[in-house]
Design a protein around this motif. Structure first.
Motif, PDB file in Angstrom:
ATOM      1  N   ALA A   1       0.824  -1.203   0.000  1.00 14.77           N
ATOM      2  CA  ALA A   1       0.000   0.000   0.000  1.00 14.77           C
ATOM      3  C   ALA A   1       0.862   1.257   0.000  1.00 14.77           C
ATOM      4  N   ILE A   2       1.942   1.236   0.750  1.00 15.55           N
ATOM      5  CA  ILE A   2       2.850   2.393   0.809  1.00 15.55           C
ATOM      6  C   ILE A   2       3.551   2.581  -0.530  1.00 15.55           C
ATOM      7  N   ILE A   3       4.041   1.487  -1.102  1.00 15.31           N
ATOM      8  CA  ILE A   3       4.771   1.570  -2.377  1.00 15.31           C
ATOM      9  C   ILE A   3       3.856   2.092  -3.482  1.00 15.31           C
ATOM     10  N   ARG A   4       2.613   1.602  -3.518  1.00 18.05           N
ATOM     11  CA  ARG A   4       1.709   2.048  -4.570  1.00 18.05           C
ATOM     12  C   ARG A   4       1.445   3.543  -4.466  1.00 18.05           C
ATOM     13  N   GLU A   5       1.292   4.053  -3.249  1.00 18.05           N
ATOM     14  CA  GLU A   5       1.078   5.491  -3.066  1.00 18.05           C
ATOM     15  C   GLU A   5       2.257   6.289  -3.609  1.00 18.05           C
ATOM     16  N   LEU A   6       3.467   5.821  -3.331  1.00 19.71           N
ATOM     17  CA  LEU A   6       4.656   6.553  -3.785  1.00 19.71           C
ATOM     18  C   LEU A   6       4.802   6.481  -5.307  1.00 19.71           C
ATOM     19  N   ILE A   7       4.499   5.323  -5.884  1.00 21.31           N
ATOM     20  CA  ILE A   7       4.565   5.198  -7.350  1.00 21.31           C
ATOM     21  C   ILE A   7       3.533   6.117  -7.993  1.00 21.31           C
ATOM     22  N   ASN A   8       2.313   6.144  -7.435  1.00 22.77           N
ATOM     23  CA  ASN A   8       1.269   7.018  -7.970  1.00 22.77           C
ATOM     24  C   ASN A   8       1.641   8.485  -7.836  1.00 22.77           C
ATOM     25  N   ALA A   9       2.448   8.816  -6.793  1.00 19.73           N
ATOM     26  CA  ALA A   9       2.857  10.203  -6.574  1.00 19.73           C
ATOM     27  C   ALA A   9       4.025  10.611  -7.464  1.00 19.73           C
ATOM     28  N   GLY A  10       4.536   9.683  -8.272  1.00 16.92           N
ATOM     29  CA  GLY A  10       5.601  10.025  -9.211  1.00 16.92           C
ATOM     30  C   GLY A  10       6.983   9.591  -8.815  1.00 16.92           C
ATOM     31  N   TYR A  11       7.103   8.875  -7.690  1.00 20.97           N
ATOM     32  CA  TYR A  11       8.417   8.377  -7.301  1.00 20.97           C
ATOM     33  C   TYR A  11       8.741   7.121  -8.106  1.00 20.97           C
ATOM     34  N   SER A  12       9.989   7.010  -8.528  1.00 21.95           N
ATOM     35  CA  SER A  12      10.407   5.810  -9.253  1.00 21.95           C
ATOM     36  C   SER A  12      10.826   4.733  -8.267  1.00 21.95           C
ATOM     37  N   ALA A  13      10.946   3.495  -8.768  1.00 22.10           N
ATOM     38  CA  ALA A  13      11.332   2.383  -7.896  1.00 22.10           C
ATOM     39  C   ALA A  13      12.699   2.618  -7.257  1.00 22.10           C
ATOM     40  N   SER A  14      13.603   3.259  -7.987  1.00 22.58           N
ATOM     41  CA  SER A  14      14.946   3.506  -7.448  1.00 22.58           C
ATOM     42  C   SER A  14      14.943   4.557  -6.350  1.00 22.58           C
ATOM     43  N   ASP A  15      13.846   5.379  -6.281  1.00 20.37           N
ATOM     44  CA  ASP A  15      13.761   6.384  -5.226  1.00 20.37           C
ATOM     45  C   ASP A  15      13.390   5.782  -3.879  1.00 20.37           C
ATOM     46  N   ILE A  16      12.713   4.640  -3.896  1.00 27.54           N
ATOM     47  CA  ILE A  16      12.104   4.105  -2.686  1.00 27.54           C
ATOM     48  C   ILE A  16      13.112   3.234  -1.931  1.00 27.54           C
ATOM     49  N   PRO A  17      13.372   3.543  -0.642  1.00 26.92           N
ATOM     50  CA  PRO A  17      14.306   2.710   0.127  1.00 26.92           C
ATOM     51  C   PRO A  17      13.685   1.363   0.475  1.00 26.92           C
ATOM     52  N   ALA A  18      14.532   0.355   0.681  1.00 26.64           N
ATOM     53  CA  ALA A  18      14.034  -0.994   0.985  1.00 26.64           C
ATOM     54  C   ALA A  18      13.321  -1.054   2.329  1.00 26.64           C
ATOM     55  N   ASP A  19      13.654  -0.129   3.241  1.00 25.19           N
ATOM     56  CA  ASP A  19      13.015  -0.137   4.567  1.00 25.19           C
ATOM     57  C   ASP A  19      11.896   0.889   4.653  1.00 25.19           C
ATOM     58  N   ILE A  20      11.157   1.074   3.564  1.00 28.96           N
ATOM     59  CA  ILE A  20      10.109   2.087   3.533  1.00 28.96           C
ATOM     60  C   ILE A  20       9.039   1.821   4.590  1.00 28.96           C
ATOM     61  N   ASP A  21       8.805   0.543   4.938  1.00 29.74           N
ATOM     62  CA  ASP A  21       7.796   0.232   5.949  1.00 29.74           C
ATOM     63  C   ASP A  21       8.207   0.744   7.319  1.00 29.74           C
ATOM     64  N   LYS A  22       9.507   0.722   7.629  1.00 30.67           N
ATOM     65  CA  LYS A  22       9.986   1.244   8.906  1.00 30.67           C
ATOM     66  C   LYS A  22       9.812   2.759   8.964  1.00 30.67           C
ATOM     67  N   LEU A  23      10.092   3.426   7.847  1.00 29.33           N
ATOM     68  CA  LEU A  23       9.896   4.873   7.787  1.00 29.33           C
ATOM     69  C   LEU A  23       8.429   5.219   8.020  1.00 29.33           C
ATOM     70  N   TRP A  24       7.529   4.449   7.420  1.00 29.48           N
ATOM     71  CA  TRP A  24       6.094   4.668   7.584  1.00 29.48           C
ATOM     72  C   TRP A  24       5.676   4.488   9.053  1.00 29.48           C
ATOM     73  N   LEU A  25       6.164   3.429   9.703  1.00 31.12           N
ATOM     74  CA  LEU A  25       5.812   3.188  11.101  1.00 31.12           C
ATOM     75  C   LEU A  25       6.298   4.311  12.004  1.00 31.12           C
ATOM     76  N   THR A  26       7.480   4.836  11.707  1.00 32.52           N
ATOM     77  CA  THR A  26       8.027   5.937  12.493  1.00 32.52           C
ATOM     78  C   THR A  26       7.136   7.167  12.392  1.00 32.52           C
ATOM     79  N   ILE A  27       6.735   7.491  11.165  1.00 34.72           N
ATOM     80  CA  ILE A  27       5.895   8.676  10.940  1.00 34.72           C
ATOM     81  C   ILE A  27       4.539   8.508  11.605  1.00 34.72           C
ATOM     82  N   ARG A  28       3.944   7.317  11.477  1.00 40.04           N
ATOM     83  CA  ARG A  28       2.629   7.094  12.067  1.00 40.04           C
ATOM     84  C   ARG A  28       2.681   7.139  13.596  1.00 40.04           C
ATOM     85  N   SER A  29       3.739   6.542  14.178  1.00 46.56           N
ATOM     86  CA  SER A  29       3.860   6.549  15.638  1.00 46.56           C
ATOM     87  C   SER A  29       3.961   7.963  16.163  1.00 46.56           C
TER      88      SER A  29
END
Length: 707
Positions: free
Chosen positions: A81-109
């Motif tokens: 779900a996070i990756i799809r949002e970033l792709i839809n927002a114009g980010y390329s696959a190479s822009d997205i870090p492998a630990d994007i889920d950890k970044l998301w959890l940090t922001i939500r917390s």
């Protein structure tokens, strides 16, 4: 390539977070996790999912093996779900870090725990649990483990930086202020009063006691500003800056009366590099120190006895090493591999055939998982040489012919490497930090300083883990035998037992002399005592160590205990008491002074000779290994003897108030035994020293010669 900061800013938008949460809940609600359903659920082609798997974003289950059907867990759907949002927002696959889920959890917390400025939203959520509170136990454990490394690294990096600054000004209070806002005007700070203009800041604090503190504050300020002064982090000599400008944003806080500061360029550069990740990872700093969930994580990985578990902090240090090495002009890491190698047996840290890889950098693009068995028996490898030499082994230009078989599958050969012993300054190394690069001369002295700092962090971690493991061993023994501390001597009565037995005897005597008939019966009775010490015990302990001396004491006690069982059959209640260190006492009821002297002489002869010991024994039930056995020859023991007729003890008891008489007389008995042993030491040891009634003093006693 768009920056990670840009991604973070996008994910912080409220509408973006709402869309991601909707997709997450939809993914959980519909619960079908085949690749076709996952693609349909998020409007993505199956080929695209396979591509993202290749990038390392996704890790679906393959129950049927590598070629089996892909099954997506709820965690993978959340990430999708996070990756799809970033792709839809114009980010390329190479822009997205492998630990994007950890970044998301940090922001939500962070978002869920910061009070909302909208009263309507605040009131509507008053009776609802936050997203953090709704996490399951296993989710909270996972989240706590993910944050564990940063929590460890932030506090240690600040503490070590402060120690470097204050090394030549001990017993002082000092602090570091790290402004986290890019807009903070650090150069304008001249007074302590100006610090609060910096805004959100990370604070490291070192007290005079040596304790350190790590704080995150919305604005740094002091109740009494006159107590402190502020200095920039830059090269200084006697308080005078040696450079006109500095790019470092870190500020030093010192007590106003502290002597002028001197900082070398090497110290400043090392601190700057060590603290750089804290400025770059503000989200991690906030998740560790900001408002929100504060579950207590107490790491204690058993690194030496269990190979099945990775350690989050140790692997995090390996990742941090690669990060601290920086990047090449093309954006690739300067360093490629970082390994932490430990002995499999902590009691034999230099056994080269039992080294194992316990941590390494985790980026799959630059490293591979290696079998532990592949590290054994490569005695020519630099990490083996570093372990045995206790030196840094630096190879700045590895020849192409020197291809290490274990790394033979690399797409680019290693050109330089460095191996650093972990600890070793004051004893045996605990392990080795090994770092390699595909570039020549990749480890200049400024980088070596950083790696030494990381080694100190690893040393503290390893020692902490070991102590925590030791602290919880044999807990059942505490329940079964609360009075026994040292199990090596659990079969010997203790000083407490000796005191109790002597006081019981004195109590019986005190009671029995109250009437004339009983007093007459006690007139011919006598009690004798034997004390013994091992000769030259302190010298043996200094030469071989306290552990071996302790094992020698046990062996001497066992030999004397066996002699008592064999030769003292007429004294069924006779016991050997272990008092402390190498000292033992024996209590002999109804035994004359002459008989006691003969018994002591027999024990002295039996205790003489050689003793074969396990130098590494800690517990009584520990199996001895032939390689750790050591033979000590010419061991001797000295003996001290006292003897008291019951009427004499009764006389001494009446010299003291009844309330204190028994402990006072017991103290007199033990003090006399101490004096006898000191006399035996003066006589050169290997003797029997006995009280003599006629001379009213202690004498060196020898058995009479046969006529």
């Amino acid at each position: 390539m768009r920056s990670k900061q840009s991604i973070q800013e996008h994910l912080q938008k409220e509408d973006v977070q709402e869309r991601i949460l909707q997709n997450i809940h939809r993914g959980r609600d519909e619960a079908t996790v085949t690749i076709s359903r996952a693609a349909e659920l998020f409007g993505i082609t199956e080929n695209k999912l396979r591509d993202w798997e290749e990038y390392g974003f996704l890790n679906p289950l393959r129950p049927g093996g590598p070629k089996g059907r892909r099954l997506y867990t709820p965690t993978e759907l959340d990430k999708l779900a996070i990756i799809r949002e970033l792709i839809n927002a114009g980010y390329s696959a190479s822009d997205i870090p492998a630990d994007i889920d950890k970044l998301w959890l940090t922001i939500r917390s962070l978002r869920e725990t910061v009070p909302t400025t909208n009263p309507a939203k605040q009131s509507s959520s008053t009776n609802q649990l936050s997203a953090v509170d709704e996490l399951s136990i296993n989710q909270r454990v996972t989240q706590g483990r993910d944050a564990l490394f940063w929590d460890y690294f932030i506090s240690r990096a600040l503490r070590i930086a402060l120690k470097l600054i204050c090394e030549n000004i001990p017993n002082t209070t000092a602090g570091l202020i790290l402004p986290l806002s890019p807009e903070a005007k650090v150069q304008s700070i001249r007074r302590v009063e100006d610090l609060e203009t910096l805004g959100e800041s990370l604070v490291g604090w070192l007290s005079q006691s040596g304790s350190s503190y790590t704080l995150l504050t919305p604005r740094p300020w002091f109740q009494y500003t006159s107590d402190f002064r502020v200095e920039p982090l830059q090269e200084m000599r006697a308080g005078i800056p040696q450079t006109t400008q500095t790019s470092d944003r870190t500020l030093i806080i010192l007590q106003r009366e502290t002597s002028p500061l001197t900082l070398s360029s090497e110290v400043v550069e090392t601190i700057h590099r060590l603290l750089e990740p804290l400025y770059a990872e503000v989200a991690c700093v906030r998740s560790c120190l900001g408002p929100g969930m504060r579950d207590n994580v107490n790491p204690a990985t058993d690194l030496y006895n269990n190979m099945n578990y990775d350690d989050t902090i140790l692997n995090g240090l390996a990742d941090m090493v690669i990060r601290l090495g920086g990047t090449t002009p093309s954006g690739q890491p300067r360093w490629r591999f970082c390994w932490v190698l430990l002995p499999r047996d902590i009691s034999q840290p230099t056994n080269m055939s039992h080294m194992t890889l316990r941590a390494q950098n985790q980026d799959a693009r630059y490293t591979t998982r290696l079998p532990l068995s592949g590290l054994d028996k490569h005695t020519n490898y630099p990490y083996i040489r570093a372990l045995h030499s206790r030196h840094i082994i630096y190879e700045p230009n590895i020849p192409s012919s020197d291809t290490q078989a274990i790394l033979g599958d690399l797409d680019a050969p290693l050109r330089s490497s460095i191996a650093l012993p972990i600890s070793g300054e004051d004893g045996l190394p605990l392990g080795v930090l090994y770092v390699s690069s595909h570039l020549r001369d990749a480890f200049a002295p400024n980088y070596q300083r950083l790696l030494r700092i990381i080694c100190r962090m690893a040393e503290e971690l390893l020692k902490t883990y070991w102590i925590r493991q030791q602290g919880i061993q044999h807990l059942s023994n505490i329940i079964k035998h609360p009075a026994i501390i040292d199990t090596l001597f659990e079969n010997f009565p203790s000083e407490h037992d000796f005191n109790k037995d002597v006081e019981t005897l004195l109590g019986s005597l005190q009671t029995g002399t109250r009437n004339k008939g009983s007093k007459d019966k006690l007139a011919d009775k006598v009690v004798s005592f034997i004390a013994l010490d091992i000769d030259k015990y302190s010298s043996l302990a200094n030469k071989y160590g306290e552990r071996l001396a302790r094992n020698l004491t046990r062996e001497v006690g066992l030999r004397i205990q066996e002699q008592i069982r064999t030769f003292f059959k007429e004294y069924p209640e006779c016991q050997l008491y272990h008092i402390y260190a190498d000292r033992f006492f024996i209590l002999l009821k109804n035994t004359s002074l002459d008989q006691t002297r003969e018994h002591a002489e027999r024990l002295r002869i039996g205790a003489m000779g050689s003793y074969k010991l396990d130098a590494l024994r800690v517990f009584a039930d520990q199996q001895s290994r032939p390689e750790s056995l050591l033979e000590l020859t010419d061991i001797t023991v000295r003996f001290g003897i006292t003897s008291y007729p019951y009427p004499k003890l009764d006389e001494i008891l009446h010299e003291h108030a009844a309330e204190y008489a028994i402990p006072e007389v017991r103290s007199i008995i033990t003090s006399a035994l101490d004096v006898a042993l000191v006399k035996g030491q003066i006589e050169g040891g290997n003797v029997v020293v006995s009280w003599d009634y006629e001379q009213r003093n202690f004498i060196r006693w020898s058995p009479p010669r046969a006529k």
